[in-house]
Design an enzyme around this catalytic site. Structure first.
Site, PDB file in Angstrom:
ATOM      1  N   HIS A   1     -26.675  27.778 -29.983  1.00 45.86           N
ATOM      2  CA  HIS A   1     -26.925  27.150 -31.282  1.00 45.86           C
ATOM      3  C   HIS A   1     -27.107  25.643 -31.183  1.00 45.86           C
ATOM      4  O   HIS A   1     -28.044  25.062 -31.734  1.00 45.86           O
ATOM      5  CB  HIS A   1     -25.779  27.469 -32.252  1.00 45.86           C
ATOM      6  CG  HIS A   1     -25.936  26.820 -33.586  1.00 45.86           C
ATOM      7  ND1 HIS A   1     -25.495  25.537 -33.853  1.00 45.86           N
ATOM      8  CD2 HIS A   1     -26.529  27.253 -34.723  1.00 45.86           C
ATOM      9  CE1 HIS A   1     -25.795  25.224 -35.106  1.00 45.86           C
ATOM     10  NE2 HIS A   1     -26.425  26.251 -35.650  1.00 45.86           N
TER      11      HIS A   1
ATOM     12  N   ASP B   1     -37.997  25.729 -40.373  1.00 51.47           N
ATOM     13  CA  ASP B   1     -36.543  25.559 -40.381  1.00 51.47           C
ATOM     14  C   ASP B   1     -35.869  26.087 -41.641  1.00 51.47           C
ATOM     15  O   ASP B   1     -35.691  27.282 -41.799  1.00 51.47           O
ATOM     16  CB  ASP B   1     -36.223  24.077 -40.130  1.00 51.47           C
ATOM     17  CG  ASP B   1     -34.757  23.836 -39.796  1.00 51.47           C
ATOM     18  OD1 ASP B   1     -34.008  24.818 -39.685  1.00 51.47           O
ATOM     19  OD2 ASP B   1     -34.353  22.670 -39.638  1.00 51.47           O
TER      20      ASP B   1
ATOM     21  N   GLU C   1     -29.801  16.278 -34.069  1.00 52.59           N
ATOM     22  CA  GLU C   1     -30.395  16.252 -35.401  1.00 52.59           C
ATOM     23  C   GLU C   1     -29.760  15.157 -36.253  1.00 52.59           C
ATOM     24  O   GLU C   1     -30.413  14.584 -37.113  1.00 52.59           O
ATOM     25  CB  GLU C   1     -30.222  17.624 -36.089  1.00 52.59           C
ATOM     26  CG  GLU C   1     -30.813  17.688 -37.492  1.00 52.59           C
ATOM     27  CD  GLU C   1     -30.754  19.071 -38.129  1.00 52.59           C
ATOM     28  OE1 GLU C   1     -30.129  19.968 -37.531  1.00 52.59           O
ATOM     29  OE2 GLU C   1     -31.333  19.247 -39.215  1.00 52.59           O
TER      30      GLU C   1
ATOM     31  N   HIS D   1     -35.472  19.600 -33.269  1.00 53.09           N
ATOM     32  CA  HIS D   1     -35.202  18.308 -33.901  1.00 53.09           C
ATOM     33  C   HIS D   1     -35.273  17.164 -32.874  1.00 53.09           C
ATOM     34  O   HIS D   1     -36.224  16.416 -32.877  1.00 53.09           O
ATOM     35  CB  HIS D   1     -33.870  18.267 -34.664  1.00 53.09           C
ATOM     36  CG  HIS D   1     -33.735  19.351 -35.683  1.00 53.09           C
ATOM     37  ND1 HIS D   1     -34.630  19.501 -36.697  1.00 53.09           N
ATOM     38  CD2 HIS D   1     -32.820  20.366 -35.822  1.00 53.09           C
ATOM     39  CE1 HIS D   1     -34.290  20.551 -37.452  1.00 53.09           C
ATOM     40  NE2 HIS D   1     -33.202  21.103 -36.932  1.00 53.09           N
TER      41      HIS D   1
ATOM     42  N   HIS E   1     -35.027  29.823 -40.121  1.00 55.97           N
ATOM     43  CA  HIS E   1     -33.823  30.579 -40.495  1.00 55.97           C
ATOM     44  C   HIS E   1     -34.215  31.307 -41.780  1.00 55.97           C
ATOM     45  O   HIS E   1     -34.125  30.742 -42.873  1.00 55.97           O
ATOM     46  CB  HIS E   1     -32.636  29.660 -40.759  1.00 55.97           C
ATOM     47  CG  HIS E   1     -32.359  28.695 -39.642  1.00 55.97           C
ATOM     48  ND1 HIS E   1     -31.812  29.089 -38.447  1.00 55.97           N
ATOM     49  CD2 HIS E   1     -32.562  27.364 -39.538  1.00 55.97           C
ATOM     50  CE1 HIS E   1     -31.688  28.027 -37.658  1.00 55.97           C
ATOM     51  NE2 HIS E   1     -32.128  26.967 -38.294  1.00 55.97           N
TER      52      HIS E   1
ATOM     53  N   TYR F   1     -28.782  33.566 -36.509  1.00 55.83           N
ATOM     54  CA  TYR F   1     -27.344  33.490 -36.204  1.00 55.83           C
ATOM     55  C   TYR F   1     -26.455  34.277 -37.151  1.00 55.83           C
ATOM     56  O   TYR F   1     -25.236  34.319 -36.985  1.00 55.83           O
ATOM     57  CB  TYR F   1     -26.866  32.034 -36.118  1.00 55.83           C
ATOM     58  CG  TYR F   1     -27.152  31.152 -37.311  1.00 55.83           C
ATOM     59  CD1 TYR F   1     -26.315  31.150 -38.415  1.00 55.83           C
ATOM     60  CD2 TYR F   1     -28.220  30.269 -37.304  1.00 55.83           C
ATOM     61  CE1 TYR F   1     -26.562  30.320 -39.500  1.00 55.83           C
ATOM     62  CE2 TYR F   1     -28.477  29.439 -38.377  1.00 55.83           C
ATOM     63  CZ  TYR F   1     -27.647  29.463 -39.464  1.00 55.83           C
ATOM     64  OH  TYR F   1     -27.884  28.645 -40.539  1.00 55.83           O
TER      65      TYR F   1
HETATM   66 ZN    ZN Z   1     -32.412  25.057 -37.545  1.00 59.60          ZN
END
Ligand code: ZN
Length: 447
Positions: free
Chosen positions: A201, A315, A229, A264, A57, A121
């Site tokens: 997502h 991440d 996660e 994850h 991200h 996103y």
């Molecule tokens: Zn992520």
């Protein structure tokens, strides 16, 4: 466009080789041969295939190190971190995103990653309205990848709700929301030389209907999702659907699971790990972020023992380093099992096992089959380590990988080639000054 590189030492699919000349045309390796007439450009050092970074991200790079203060008496957690991230997101515009992403991608190249899967996103304006160009933010990600020169797998994220069972999105989540038509338009974003994939997502942010729709509508693309996660997410999933998240996901996507990357999957139980491995889904592990957020530990030995595929991702970008991700992956298991070299095969190097697993799993997850080795038909993405680094000077063969991952880290990376062209020289990206200047200006203004 054609060129030749003479690699002094290289990790090839069949093992270590000395003095290999690779011919390159349009960024792809077209020949592998013995040194000939001496016209090839000499690459001294240890040449490795570039690693894919399967989860990023990019905007979160600008938050790195800013959430390491305990808020009060309550325990901090993933969920309190998420609140801080939402607050930060509220201030970001297209120029900010592009500057931050270019900086993060540049650092990835300097850290041994030559391809990134961007789980993107942040689609809309802060109040949730689309930009005049609806895929503005996706285009900024593409521009940032081009500026840095990294390979991109763009994963526009489908985000439909604030939580399980149609829970409404909060104001902070408005920027992420898309209906199906808007999502289909985002999926049309062009990625020159790269790929796009789908990214529902999480099971909490889409319905099972949305998940099935996206999988059916783009049947041949890479597919990524955050799953299991957090323990609370497992509990919420059980409460909503009476099934654990990985089970629910695999039941929903059926025989199609081989193109999925389960990001994850930290709290998958033994039965779920077995199903993931059998279905050939890739476990997208992000060891540094998972440690930073206090997520927990994925049971890597059990998963590998069943033939599972894995790759690594940066991440949250709290730190960007291929070596550090792989080392943290192993160290988590050492601390849990109170053993050493947990992920190595008997009498083999830990570094070699980790590197090759992440290379193969990452290539599959990014949907880029020309990644994953120095060989004919593969992309000429190379990471070259400095044989004279103090941690490598006495090493050879697999112990070079061990020395890089466990001792030397990013400092051993001397040069990086993308599609046969140098993008990192003497440890520095060739456009570092301009990209870093723009980044510094951006984050100073945001602060
Ligand atoms: Zn992520």
């Amino acid at each position: 466009m054609a060129s030749k590189l003479h690699l002094e030492t290289a990790l090839m699919p069949d093992g270590w080789r000395q003095d290999v000349v690779v011919g390159i045309d349009h960024g792809v390796i077209t020949s592998v041969e013995e040194p000939g007439d001496g016209t090839a450009e000499r690459v001294s050092g240890i040449a490795l295939p570039g690693l894919p970074n399967l989860h990023s991200h990019a905007f979160q790079r600008a938050m790195a190190g800013l959430t390491e203060r305990r808020r009060g008496n309550e325990a901090d957690s993933f969920w309190t971190w998420r609140e801080a991230m939402y607050h930060f997101v509220d201030r970001l515009g297209p120029d900010d995103l592009e500057a931050i992403a270019a900086f993060a991608y540049m650092e990835m190249l300097e850290a041994g990653f030559t391809q990134v899967a961007e789980f993107h996103y942040l689609h809309h304006q802060p109040d949730g309205r689309p930009y005049d160009t609806p895929n503005e933010m996706s285009q900024r990600i593409v521009a940032a990848a081009e500026a840095a020169g990294i390979g991109l797998t763009l994963l526009p994220v489908l985000y439909r709700q604030g939580g399980f069972l149609g829970k409404p999105a909060t104001p902070a989540q408005r920027r992420f929301l898309c209906d199906r038509d808007a999502y289909a338009r985002l999926m049309e974003t062009e990625v020159p030389g790269g790929a796009t994939g789908i990214a529902p997502h999480s099971l909490r942010a889409v319905t099972l209907g949305d998940l099935g729709w996206a999988a059916r509508t783009w049947p041949d693309r890479p597919a990524h999702i955050h799953v299991a996660e957090q323990e609370r997410e497992v509990a919420d999933c059980l409460a909503a659907h009476n099934r654990r998240p990985v089970d629910l996901l695999l039941d929903t996507i059926g025989s199609d699971a081989g193109r999925w990357c389960l990001v994850h999957a930290t709290h998958a139980d033994a039965a779920e790990l077995g199903r993931m491995a059998e279905a050939s889904a890739v476990a997208g592990l992000c060891p540094i972020t998972e440690a930073n957020l206090g997520d927990g530990l994925f049971d890597v030995p059990a998963f590998l023992a069943r033939g599972g595929r894995l790759g690594v991702g940066s991440d949250s970008l709290i730190r960007i380093s291929a070596a550090d991700e792989l080392r943290t992956l192993e160290y988590g298991q050492r601390l849990m099992h109170r053993q050493r070299n947990v992920l190595a095969e008997p009498a083999r190097s830990t570094g070699r096992r980790l590197f090759e697993a992440a290379l193969a799993g990452g290539a599959r997850a990014t949907g880029e089959e020309r990644l994953g080795g120095i060989a004919n038909g593969k992309r000429a993405d190379l990471v070259v380590l400095d044989q004279h680094h103090p941690s490598l000077v006495a090493a050879r063969d697999d112990s070079l990988l061990d020395g890089w991952l466990f001792a030397a880290d990013n400092a051993a990376i001397k040069s990086v080639y993308r599609r046969g062209r140098v993008v990192v020289r003497d440890g520095r990206h060739i456009a570092r000054d301009a990209i870093a200047r723009r980044y510094a200006k951006t984050v100073a203004a945001l602060a």
